[in-house]
Design an enzyme around this catalytic site. Structure first.
Site, PDB file in Angstrom:
ATOM      1  N   ASP A  21      32.382 -64.571  96.566  1.00  0.00           N
ATOM      2  CA  ASP A  21      31.497 -65.535  95.900  1.00  0.00           C
ATOM      3  C   ASP A  21      31.497 -66.834  96.700  1.00  0.00           C
ATOM      4  O   ASP A  21      32.540 -67.458  96.873  1.00  0.00           O
ATOM      5  CB  ASP A  21      31.989 -65.766  94.468  1.00  0.00           C
ATOM      6  CG  ASP A  21      31.246 -66.898  93.775  1.00  0.00           C
ATOM      7  OD1 ASP A  21      30.111 -67.203  94.185  1.00  0.00           O
ATOM      8  OD2 ASP A  21      31.827 -67.478  92.836  1.00  0.00           O
ATOM      9  N   ASN A  23      29.484 -69.604  95.984  1.00  0.00           N
ATOM     10  CA  ASN A  23      29.014 -70.812  95.284  1.00  0.00           C
ATOM     11  C   ASN A  23      29.726 -71.085  93.960  1.00  0.00           C
ATOM     12  O   ASN A  23      29.319 -71.976  93.207  1.00  0.00           O
ATOM     13  CB  ASN A  23      27.500 -70.750  95.062  1.00  0.00           C
ATOM     14  CG  ASN A  23      27.085 -69.561  94.196  1.00  0.00           C
ATOM     15  OD1 ASN A  23      27.938 -68.833  93.693  1.00  0.00           O
ATOM     16  ND2 ASN A  23      25.786 -69.368  94.033  1.00  0.00           N
ATOM     17  N   ASP A  25      29.991 -69.347  91.142  1.00  0.00           N
ATOM     18  CA  ASP A  25      29.444 -68.902  89.845  1.00  0.00           C
ATOM     19  C   ASP A  25      30.130 -67.645  89.333  1.00  0.00           C
ATOM     20  O   ASP A  25      29.761 -67.100  88.296  1.00  0.00           O
ATOM     21  CB  ASP A  25      27.934 -68.696  89.924  1.00  0.00           C
ATOM     22  CG  ASP A  25      27.520 -67.546  90.845  1.00  0.00           C
ATOM     23  OD1 ASP A  25      28.416 -66.953  91.494  1.00  0.00           O
ATOM     24  OD2 ASP A  25      26.318 -67.248  90.923  1.00  0.00           O
ATOM     25  N   ASP A  29      28.025 -62.753  96.442  1.00  0.00           N
ATOM     26  CA  ASP A  29      26.644 -62.988  96.869  1.00  0.00           C
ATOM     27  C   ASP A  29      26.484 -62.729  98.366  1.00  0.00           C
ATOM     28  O   ASP A  29      27.457 -62.391  99.061  1.00  0.00           O
ATOM     29  CB  ASP A  29      26.211 -64.418  96.514  1.00  0.00           C
ATOM     30  CG  ASP A  29      27.252 -65.465  96.891  1.00  0.00           C
ATOM     31  OD1 ASP A  29      27.803 -65.369  98.004  1.00  0.00           O
ATOM     32  OD2 ASP A  29      27.538 -66.359  96.075  1.00  0.00           O
ATOM     33  N   ASP A  98      20.711 -49.821 100.233  1.00  0.00           N
ATOM     34  CA  ASP A  98      20.624 -48.820  99.167  1.00  0.00           C
ATOM     35  C   ASP A  98      19.158 -48.642  98.788  1.00  0.00           C
ATOM     36  O   ASP A  98      18.455 -49.627  98.533  1.00  0.00           O
ATOM     37  CB  ASP A  98      21.412 -49.291  97.941  1.00  0.00           C
ATOM     38  CG  ASP A  98      22.372 -48.233  97.427  1.00  0.00           C
ATOM     39  OD1 ASP A  98      21.906 -47.086  97.257  1.00  0.00           O
ATOM     40  OD2 ASP A  98      23.541 -48.533  97.200  1.00  0.00           O
ATOM     41  N   ASP A 199      19.998 -43.322  96.760  1.00  0.00           N
ATOM     42  CA  ASP A 199      20.642 -43.098  95.478  1.00  0.00           C
ATOM     43  C   ASP A 199      20.075 -41.844  94.796  1.00  0.00           C
ATOM     44  O   ASP A 199      18.856 -41.678  94.716  1.00  0.00           O
ATOM     45  CB  ASP A 199      20.406 -44.334  94.600  1.00  0.00           C
ATOM     46  CG  ASP A 199      21.190 -44.313  93.310  1.00  0.00           C
ATOM     47  OD1 ASP A 199      22.429 -44.298  93.381  1.00  0.00           O
ATOM     48  OD2 ASP A 199      20.570 -44.322  92.229  1.00  0.00           O
ATOM     49  N   GLU A 253      22.511 -39.376  98.463  1.00  0.00           N
ATOM     50  CA  GLU A 253      23.444 -39.032  97.396  1.00  0.00           C
ATOM     51  C   GLU A 253      22.858 -37.835  96.657  1.00  0.00           C
ATOM     52  O   GLU A 253      21.755 -37.919  96.115  1.00  0.00           O
ATOM     53  CB  GLU A 253      23.622 -40.223  96.451  1.00  0.00           C
ATOM     54  CG  GLU A 253      24.642 -39.957  95.359  1.00  0.00           C
ATOM     55  CD  GLU A 253      24.678 -41.053  94.306  1.00  0.00           C
ATOM     56  OE1 GLU A 253      25.744 -41.255  93.706  1.00  0.00           O
ATOM     57  OE2 GLU A 253      23.624 -41.678  94.050  1.00  0.00           O
ATOM     58  N   HIS A 326      31.708 -47.131  94.895  1.00  0.00           N
ATOM     59  CA  HIS A 326      31.542 -47.975  93.714  1.00  0.00           C
ATOM     60  C   HIS A 326      31.523 -47.181  92.408  1.00  0.00           C
ATOM     61  O   HIS A 326      31.646 -47.766  91.330  1.00  0.00           O
ATOM     62  CB  HIS A 326      30.241 -48.774  93.838  1.00  0.00           C
ATOM     63  CG  HIS A 326      29.012 -47.901  93.850  1.00  0.00           C
ATOM     64  ND1 HIS A 326      28.695 -47.085  94.901  1.00  0.00           N
ATOM     65  CD2 HIS A 326      28.042 -47.709  92.928  1.00  0.00           C
ATOM     66  CE1 HIS A 326      27.588 -46.426  94.635  1.00  0.00           C
ATOM     67  NE2 HIS A 326      27.165 -46.786  93.440  1.00  0.00           N
ATOM     68  N   ASP A 327      31.384 -45.859  92.498  1.00  0.00           N
ATOM     69  CA  ASP A 327      31.348 -45.006  91.304  1.00  0.00           C
ATOM     70  C   ASP A 327      32.652 -44.244  91.082  1.00  0.00           C
ATOM     71  O   ASP A 327      32.767 -43.486  90.118  1.00  0.00           O
ATOM     72  CB  ASP A 327      30.214 -43.980  91.411  1.00  0.00           C
ATOM     73  CG  ASP A 327      28.845 -44.594  91.183  1.00  0.00           C
ATOM     74  OD1 ASP A 327      28.761 -45.620  90.481  1.00  0.00           O
ATOM     75  OD2 ASP A 327      27.860 -44.052  91.713  1.00  0.00           O
TER      76      ASP A 327
END
Length: 558
Positions: A21, A23, A25, A29, A98, A199, A253, A326-327
């Site tokens: 990150d 910034n 928040d 990003d 992706d 995907d 995928e 990520h899955d």
């Protein structure tokens, strides 16, 4: 044997929301990705696979896209993306995006128009059907639990969503849809990106209207009529119209696809994709409740699956090599030992995968040996699949709260989505704000800063593996052969190219395991290329492998 840059590369997947990150928040990003490029250059990877950064309402963390040609505001701007592309290329790192085109967000302009009326120009961009006796058109179940059909009051019809109800499936039978997708792909490729990870691309062709019991190929248990024949027509058209015009990398995928079917996607003469992701090995132990059951890892089954894919794709195909994304849960927690032997097993697993034939993928944090997380409350989880599954199983009484939380600890997707652990400062150096999902508490001891200058760290072991791939052609192109097939603790295999042989041995046990070299392996000269313990003895005929030990020898027969 055709040589390609993407066959000789190592790919690093970035899940931007959790990477860095810039910034404050609490959300990773694009500028944060730019800040991490020197770290990735030091690791030695060649390609970044960037999970979705497109405009999205974020129902499924960016895999629900509302505008394919805009950047999600939380991630930055298109100018930020252009700078990322420029800075990555400056460091000889390619960017693969992706491509999520099985579905769009229900907030995409196409879908907003589609639901207005039955005769709207965009109606046929999506899959609409009438219900049957007040029920959905058929009994298909969403991957995210519940019916795959959502009733829409405006036109009193149902639309298909194989995933969240906010992810409406596109109608690939419509030539206009395909043209829109192809034009969008060209737009990104002309911008200078280096390829696409596609995907759930094997799901784009569906046969909704045939009888469930007839003429159907069962590919997924909850969605029986995915027709793979037309998938190939669509992908060949995509290749003809778009992919063949650029020197890029493509990976699809493909849930539910077996090795023989995979050859239809990646065969040299098929003109479709370069490689695919298969899921057979990460589905080991799945039962009637899928991954939410009591899943036990079985090394023999793992060896059989990995070897089958190596053997079938040996002639005319190419493998994607991965244990994490990520899955999936963290690989060291799923396949190794994330407590007493965390570092040893993380290195062993990396050795096992990186020495196979195919292109290895490193998921962010895997190179540090990051582990699964155990949050006390469901409130700390963010993944829609996890939350829906918890409600379905607990509310129905199929599982107790404790049983379901244990399943989440083992297999939930948020295990991979906790923030990247940069250092031991607050929030692991990921953000100066409040992170969108809690940091794994073990960041004080597992972080990048502590590993960069430690030559024995997991990070530097990965760096050495990647260096070896660049140095030795046999690692990318050697033929694979499984040995010691029935050994319950050791995964051992050979790679052969010309007069060279790689001997790879990996102990998947927390006990010492005896390795005996098969008598038919001949050599005149040998050297240790890499090992995760100090190897004092040059003997390879009989070795007492330590817990989670990995060794790779280069054997030369002159």
């Amino acid at each position: 044997m055709s040589k390609k840059w993407w066959k000789e590369s190592v790919i690093y997947q970035i899940y931007p929301r959790s990477f860095k990150d810039s910034n404050g928040d609490g959300i990773g990003d694009i500028k944060g990705v730019i800040q991490g490029l020197d770290y990735l250059k030091r690791l030695g990877i060649n390609i970044i696979w960037l999970s979705p950064v497109y405009e999205s309402p974020n129902d499924d963390n960016g895999y629900d896209i509302s505008n394919y040609r805009a950047i999600m505001k939380e991630f930055g701007t298109m100018e930020d993306f252009d700078l990322l592309l420029k800075e990555a290329h400056k460091r000889d790192i390619k960017i693969v995006m992706d491509l999520v085109v099985n579905h769009t967000s229900d907030e995409h302009q196409w879908f907003k128009e589609s639901r207005k009326s039955k005769d709207n120009k965009y109606r046929d961009y999506y899959i609409w059907r009438n219900g049957k006796n007040g029920q959905p058109p058929n009994d298909w179940i969403s991957f995210f639990s519940g019916s795959a059909w959502e009733y829409d009051k405006t036109t009193e019809m149902y639309y298909l969503h194989l995933f969240s109800k906010k992810q409406a499936d596109l109608n690939w039978e419509n030539a206009e849809v395909r043209k829109e997708v192809f034009d969008m792909m060209k737009w990104w490729l002309d911008k200078g990106i280096d390829g696409f990870r596609m995907d759930v691309i094997s799901l784009i062709a569906k046969d909704i209207d045939i009888d469930d019991e007839k003429d159907s190929k069962v590919v997924m248990p909850n969605i029986p009529n995915i027709n793979n024949e037309r998938v190939h027509k669509f992908l060949q058209e995509m290749n003809r119209e778009v992919l063949s015009k650029y020197d890029i990398m493509t990976v699809g995928e493909t849930p539910g696809v077996d090795p023989q079917e995979a050859l239809n996607f990646v065969g040299n003469d098929r003109n479709e994709l370069n490689m695919i992701f298969q899921f057979e090995h990460v589905g080991i132990g799945d039962g009637p409740d899928g991954k939410w059951g009591k899943s036990e890892f079985n090394l023999k089954e793992f060896k059989d699956i990995m070897s089958k894919w190596q053997d079938v794709l040996e002639n005319g195909g190419w493998n994607s090599l991965y244990l994490s994304n990520h899955d999936q849960p963290r690989s060291v927690s799923r396949f190794g030992n994330d407590t007493e032997y965390r570092e040893e097993s993380a290195k062993m697993l990396a050795t096992c995968i990186h020495m196979m034939k195919g292109t290895p993928y490193v998921y962010q944090g895997e190179e540090l040996g990051m582990t699964n997380v155990k949050f006390d409350s469901l409130d700390d989880y963010r993944d829609i699949e996890t939350i829906n599954a918890y409600k379905e199983y607990v509310e129905s009484g199929k599982k107790t709260k404790e049983e379901m939380m244990e399943a989440i600890y083992k297999r939930g997707r948020d295990n991979a989505r906790t923030p990247f652990q940069w250092d031991d400062s607050e929030n692991a150096g990921f953000t100066e704000g409040t992170p969108w999902i809690r940091v794994n508490p073990n960041y004080k001891t597992i972080n990048a800063k502590s590993q960069l200058d430690d030559e024995n760290s997991v990070f530097n072991y990965y760096r050495k593996l990647i260096e070896l791939r660049k140095k030795y052609e046999i690692i990318a192109y050697g033929k694979y052969k499984l040995i010691l097939d029935d050994d319950k603790n050791i995964y051992a295999y050979l790679r052969k190219l010309n007069n060279e042989t790689l001997l790879v041995m990996c102990n998947f046990s927390d006990k010492n395991s005896k390795f005996t070299l098969p008598e038919d392996i001949k050599y005149n000269k040998k050297e240790v290329l890499i090992s995760n313990y100090n190897v004092n003895c040059d003997e390879i005929e009989k070795i007492d492998l330590k817990p989670y030990e990995a060794r790779v020898y280069l054997l030369i027969d002159r």
